[in-house]
Design an enzyme around this catalytic site. Structure first.
Site, PDB file in Angstrom:
ATOM      1  N   GLY A   1       0.843  -1.198   0.000  1.00  0.00           N
ATOM      2  CA  GLY A   1       0.000   0.000   0.000  1.00  0.00           C
ATOM      3  C   GLY A   1       0.872   1.240   0.000  1.00  0.00           C
ATOM      4  O   GLY A   1       1.890   1.300  -0.697  1.00  0.00           O
ATOM      5  N   SER A   2       0.477   2.219   0.803  1.00  0.00           N
ATOM      6  CA  SER A   2       1.177   3.499   0.842  1.00  0.00           C
ATOM      7  C   SER A   2       2.674   3.302   1.122  1.00  0.00           C
ATOM      8  O   SER A   2       3.530   3.672   0.314  1.00  0.00           O
ATOM      9  CB  SER A   2       0.533   4.374   1.918  1.00  0.00           C
ATOM     10  OG  SER A   2       1.234   5.576   2.068  1.00  0.00           O
TER      11      SER A   2
ATOM     12  N   ARG B   1      -1.618 -11.463   0.157  1.00  0.00           N
ATOM     13  CA  ARG B   1      -2.616 -12.525   0.025  1.00  0.00           C
ATOM     14  C   ARG B   1      -2.947 -12.678  -1.454  1.00  0.00           C
ATOM     15  O   ARG B   1      -3.103 -11.667  -2.164  1.00  0.00           O
ATOM     16  CB  ARG B   1      -3.889 -12.155   0.796  1.00  0.00           C
ATOM     17  CG  ARG B   1      -3.685 -12.040   2.288  1.00  0.00           C
ATOM     18  CD  ARG B   1      -4.781 -11.227   2.918  1.00  0.00           C
ATOM     19  NE  ARG B   1      -4.812  -9.867   2.353  1.00  0.00           N
ATOM     20  CZ  ARG B   1      -5.722  -8.960   2.643  1.00  0.00           C
ATOM     21  NH1 ARG B   1      -6.688  -9.245   3.489  1.00  0.00           N
ATOM     22  NH2 ARG B   1      -5.681  -7.758   2.098  1.00  0.00           N
TER      23      ARG B   1
ATOM     24  N   GLU C   1      -6.404  27.960   1.645  1.00  0.00           N
ATOM     25  CA  GLU C   1      -5.234  28.780   1.975  1.00  0.00           C
ATOM     26  C   GLU C   1      -4.375  28.206   3.088  1.00  0.00           C
ATOM     27  O   GLU C   1      -3.255  28.671   3.338  1.00  0.00           O
ATOM     28  CB  GLU C   1      -5.669  30.210   2.360  1.00  0.00           C
ATOM     29  CG  GLU C   1      -6.040  31.041   1.155  1.00  0.00           C
ATOM     30  CD  GLU C   1      -5.943  32.528   1.486  1.00  0.00           C
ATOM     31  OE1 GLU C   1      -4.837  32.994   1.831  1.00  0.00           O
ATOM     32  OE2 GLU C   1      -6.978  33.207   1.431  1.00  0.00           O
TER      33      GLU C   1
ATOM     34  N   ASP D   1      -2.020  -1.764  10.395  1.00  0.00           N
ATOM     35  CA  ASP D   1      -1.722  -2.081  11.794  1.00  0.00           C
ATOM     36  C   ASP D   1      -2.692  -3.112  12.380  1.00  0.00           C
ATOM     37  O   ASP D   1      -2.270  -4.026  13.085  1.00  0.00           O
ATOM     38  CB  ASP D   1      -1.759  -0.792  12.636  1.00  0.00           C
ATOM     39  CG  ASP D   1      -0.653   0.165  12.235  1.00  0.00           C
ATOM     40  OD1 ASP D   1       0.506  -0.291  12.149  1.00  0.00           O
ATOM     41  OD2 ASP D   1      -0.938   1.346  11.976  1.00  0.00           O
TER      42      ASP D   1
ATOM     43  N   HIS E   1       5.665   1.416  12.177  1.00  0.00           N
ATOM     44  CA  HIS E   1       4.942   2.072  13.267  1.00  0.00           C
ATOM     45  C   HIS E   1       4.998   1.095  14.438  1.00  0.00           C
ATOM     46  O   HIS E   1       4.795  -0.112  14.242  1.00  0.00           O
ATOM     47  CB  HIS E   1       3.496   2.339  12.807  1.00  0.00           C
ATOM     48  CG  HIS E   1       2.624   3.065  13.802  1.00  0.00           C
ATOM     49  ND1 HIS E   1       3.122   3.957  14.731  1.00  0.00           N
ATOM     50  CD2 HIS E   1       1.284   3.036  13.992  1.00  0.00           C
ATOM     51  CE1 HIS E   1       2.094   4.448  15.439  1.00  0.00           C
ATOM     52  NE2 HIS E   1       0.976   3.884  15.016  1.00  0.00           N
TER      53      HIS E   1
ATOM     54  N   ASP F   1       3.440   9.626  17.458  1.00  0.00           N
ATOM     55  CA  ASP F   1       2.762   9.516  16.169  1.00  0.00           C
ATOM     56  C   ASP F   1       1.248   9.572  16.358  1.00  0.00           C
ATOM     57  O   ASP F   1       0.551  10.295  15.651  1.00  0.00           O
ATOM     58  CB  ASP F   1       3.170   8.197  15.495  1.00  0.00           C
ATOM     59  CG  ASP F   1       2.666   8.101  14.074  1.00  0.00           C
ATOM     60  OD1 ASP F   1       3.251   8.774  13.210  1.00  0.00           O
ATOM     61  OD2 ASP F   1       1.675   7.389  13.828  1.00  0.00           O
TER      62      ASP F   1
HETATM   63  P1  NAD Z   1      -2.052   0.591   3.381  1.00  0.00           P
HETATM   64  O1  NAD Z   1      -3.429   0.440   3.944  1.00  0.00           O
HETATM   65  O2  NAD Z   1      -1.775   1.703   2.442  1.00  0.00           O
HETATM   66  O3  NAD Z   1      -1.600  -0.770   2.654  1.00  0.00           O
HETATM   67  C1  NAD Z   1      -1.689  -1.996   3.290  1.00  0.00           C
HETATM   68  C2  NAD Z   1      -1.211  -3.111   2.369  1.00  0.00           C
HETATM   69  O4  NAD Z   1      -1.312  -4.356   3.077  1.00  0.00           O
HETATM   70  C3  NAD Z   1      -2.034  -3.301   1.108  1.00  0.00           C
HETATM   71  O5  NAD Z   1      -1.189  -3.777   0.093  1.00  0.00           O
HETATM   72  C4  NAD Z   1      -3.011  -4.414   1.503  1.00  0.00           C
HETATM   73  O6  NAD Z   1      -3.502  -5.133   0.389  1.00  0.00           O
HETATM   74  C5  NAD Z   1      -2.105  -5.278   2.351  1.00  0.00           C
HETATM   75  N1  NAD Z   1      -2.776  -6.129   3.316  1.00  0.00           N
HETATM   76  C6  NAD Z   1      -3.944  -5.902   3.977  1.00  0.00           C
HETATM   77  N2  NAD Z   1      -4.197  -6.932   4.812  1.00  0.00           N
HETATM   78  C7  NAD Z   1      -3.160  -7.798   4.665  1.00  0.00           C
HETATM   79  C8  NAD Z   1      -2.852  -9.054   5.244  1.00  0.00           C
HETATM   80  N3  NAD Z   1      -3.650  -9.618   6.146  1.00  0.00           N
HETATM   81  N4  NAD Z   1      -1.713  -9.684   4.836  1.00  0.00           N
HETATM   82  C9  NAD Z   1      -0.877  -9.127   3.927  1.00  0.00           C
HETATM   83  N5  NAD Z   1      -1.117  -7.934   3.356  1.00  0.00           N
HETATM   84  C10 NAD Z   1      -2.249  -7.286   3.722  1.00  0.00           C
HETATM   85  O7  NAD Z   1      -1.055   0.636   4.648  1.00  0.00           O
HETATM   86  P2  NAD Z   1       0.001   1.783   5.033  1.00  0.00           P
HETATM   87  O8  NAD Z   1      -0.726   3.052   5.292  1.00  0.00           O
HETATM   88  O9  NAD Z   1       1.131   1.743   4.088  1.00  0.00           O
HETATM   89  O10 NAD Z   1       0.492   1.245   6.477  1.00  0.00           O
HETATM   90  C11 NAD Z   1       1.450   0.201   6.594  1.00  0.00           C
HETATM   91  C12 NAD Z   1       2.266   0.457   7.856  1.00  0.00           C
HETATM   92  O11 NAD Z   1       2.989   1.671   7.694  1.00  0.00           O
HETATM   93  C13 NAD Z   1       1.438   0.632   9.124  1.00  0.00           C
HETATM   94  O12 NAD Z   1       2.139   0.078  10.196  1.00  0.00           O
HETATM   95  C14 NAD Z   1       1.361   2.139   9.268  1.00  0.00           C
HETATM   96  O13 NAD Z   1       1.123   2.571  10.594  1.00  0.00           O
HETATM   97  C15 NAD Z   1       2.747   2.516   8.792  1.00  0.00           C
HETATM   98  N6  NAD Z   1       2.893   3.920   8.351  1.00  0.00           N
HETATM   99  C16 NAD Z   1       2.055   4.433   7.415  1.00  0.00           C
HETATM  100  C17 NAD Z   1       2.226   5.738   6.970  1.00  0.00           C
HETATM  101  C18 NAD Z   1       1.351   6.305   5.877  1.00  0.00           C
HETATM  102  O14 NAD Z   1       1.603   7.430   5.478  1.00  0.00           O
HETATM  103  N7  NAD Z   1       0.362   5.632   5.345  1.00  0.00           N
HETATM  104  C19 NAD Z   1       3.267   6.537   7.498  1.00  0.00           C
HETATM  105  C20 NAD Z   1       4.146   5.969   8.434  1.00  0.00           C
HETATM  106  C21 NAD Z   1       3.938   4.658   8.860  1.00  0.00           C
HETATM  107 MG    MG Z   2       1.062   8.764  11.856  1.00  0.00          MG
END
Ligand code: NAD
Ligand code: MG
Length: 345
Positions: A23-24, A45, A228, A80, A105, A188
């Site tokens: 994901g992100s 998965r 703004e 998470d 995280h 955080d």
């Molecule tokens: P996301 O929701 O963008 O992506 C999650 C990914 O995990 C997707 O590819 C999804 O298909 C996959 N997924 C979902 N369930 C799953 C499972 N059971 N098994 C395997 N894959 C699975 O997540 P994110 O926002 O990138 O967050 C991931 C981690 O990064 C978290 O711990 C989050 O706290 C941390 N984090 C995120 C950001 C942010 O900007 N989004 C910033 C810092 C830290």
């Molecule tokens: Mg945060």
């Protein structure tokens, strides 16, 4: 902390890195690590939403259990709320002794939803920005500052490995700040609740409502209270309060200095302390875990209400005419992704 720029990838060269989740953060980390010359496999998965994207980006995609079983370092970048089950089912039974378990995280380890095996290194690299920015900055030769931490050092090399990972995603090109799982997790959560997401959006919505109920045009209120804000935030980002003062008028400065403390005041500070206390004693974590386990009904209802706010209708109409927004689409989509993260999906 320029000294960190020297940290090398050496500790991870020739080792197998697994990234669970695409994901992100997952996509940005996987692409950056690969472009740094490291060997990356993505674990998802079968048939999951982001699998096709990882394949299209040229990654070998396998199941989380397969990737856990063949990784020297495993980055857990699934949502998470999905991580405890993922750890129990796919990671703990398969990750070999001496491997490194990495999080972005500290939530699950800090609040003990995951108790990692004692024979693993357990580390954290938390970029202080959304995934799209982690990728975009890397592509232009820069990086996003990262916090890093070592929770457990079974191999005796945990710190070198976490620094190599941070270098691999581009974090070492800017600033790396050492922290603990506890500090990263609590700050955080506080930041996103009190200031960044919760605090800022509530301020925007209440400002908008105040102007509209006083009879001003919603479009004018939108520009004033939401649009703004970016200008101000950009100035703060570049050069702090001094930079903002340099660019706003004297009238704006005087209004800021005399009225600001009446809006966000001692009462607000008291609420902030309460929110922080709920984070620190685990009340927030227990509430969120219980909400997720019960199907997220109140979370979904609250989100629905937020998305139905009049500022959203007005904003959608105005933004449709802002052709210059398209260029930044990838990054500006990130807040939605962060909300999705909160939903655990
Ligand atoms: P996301 O929701 O963008 O992506 C999650 C990914 O995990 C997707 O590819 C999804 O298909 C996959 N997924 C979902 N369930 C799953 C499972 N059971 N098994 C395997 N894959 C699975 O997540 P994110 O926002 O990138 O967050 C991931 C981690 O990064 C978290 O711990 C989050 O706290 C941390 N984090 C995120 C950001 C942010 O900007 N989004 C910033 C810092 C830290
Ligand atoms: Mg945060």
């Amino acid at each position: 902390m320029n000294k960190h720029q020297a940290f090398s990838l050496h500790e991870l060269e020739g080792r197998r890195i697994g990234v669970l989740g695409y994901g992100s953060q997952g996509r940005a980390h996987a692409l950056n690590l690969r472009d740094s010359g490291l060997q990356v496999t993505v674990g998802l998965r079968p048939g999951g939403a982001t699998s096709a994207r990882a394949v299209a980006d040229g990654f070998h995609v396998a199941t989380p259990a397969e990737v856990a079983g063949t990784s020297d370092l495993l980055a857990v970048l699934a949502p998470d709320m999905a991580q405890p089950q993922l750890y129990a089912d796919a990671i703990a039974p398969h990750l070999h002794t001496g491997s490194t378990l990495l999080f972005a995280h500290g939530f699950n380890v800090h609040f003990a939803a995951i108790a990692p095996r004692r024979d693993l290194d357990v580390v954290l690299v938390a970029p202080k920005g959304p995934g799209a920015l982690v990728r975009r900055e890397f592509e232009r030769g820069a990086g996003v500052p990262c916090l890093f931490a070592v929770h457990q050092d079974a191999s005796g090399h945990a710190r070198d490995r976490v620094l190599a990972y941070a270098a691999g995603i581009g974090g070492a090109r800017t600033q790396l700040i050492e922290t603990s799982f506890r500090e990263e997790t609590e700050t955080d959560l506080f930041g996103e609740q009190a200031v960044l997401c919760g605090g800022a959006t509530e301020l925007v919505k209440q400002g908008f409502e105040t102007l509209v109920e006083a009879g001003y045009q919603p479009e004018v209120a939108y520009y004033e209270c939401m649009h703004e804000l970016k200008l101000i935030v950009d100035l703060l980002y570049e050069g702090g309060l001094a930079q903002m003062h340099r660019y706003i008028s004297e009238t704006a400065q005087y209004g800021d200095l005399t009225r600001g403390p009446r809006i966000v005041n001692g009462e607000t500070r008291q609420r902030m302390r309460e929110v922080l206390a709920e984070i620190r004693d685990g009340r927030f974590a227990r509430e969120w875990v219980a909400e997720y386990a019960a199907g997220n009904s109140s979370y979904k209802a609250l989100k629905q209400k937020d998305l139905a706010h009049p500022i959203e209708q007005v904003g959608a109409g105005l933004r449709a005419q802002m052709s210059w927004l398209r260029a930044g689409e990838e990054v500006s989509r990130e807040p939605a992704s962060a909300q999705k993260r909160a939903a655990g999906g």
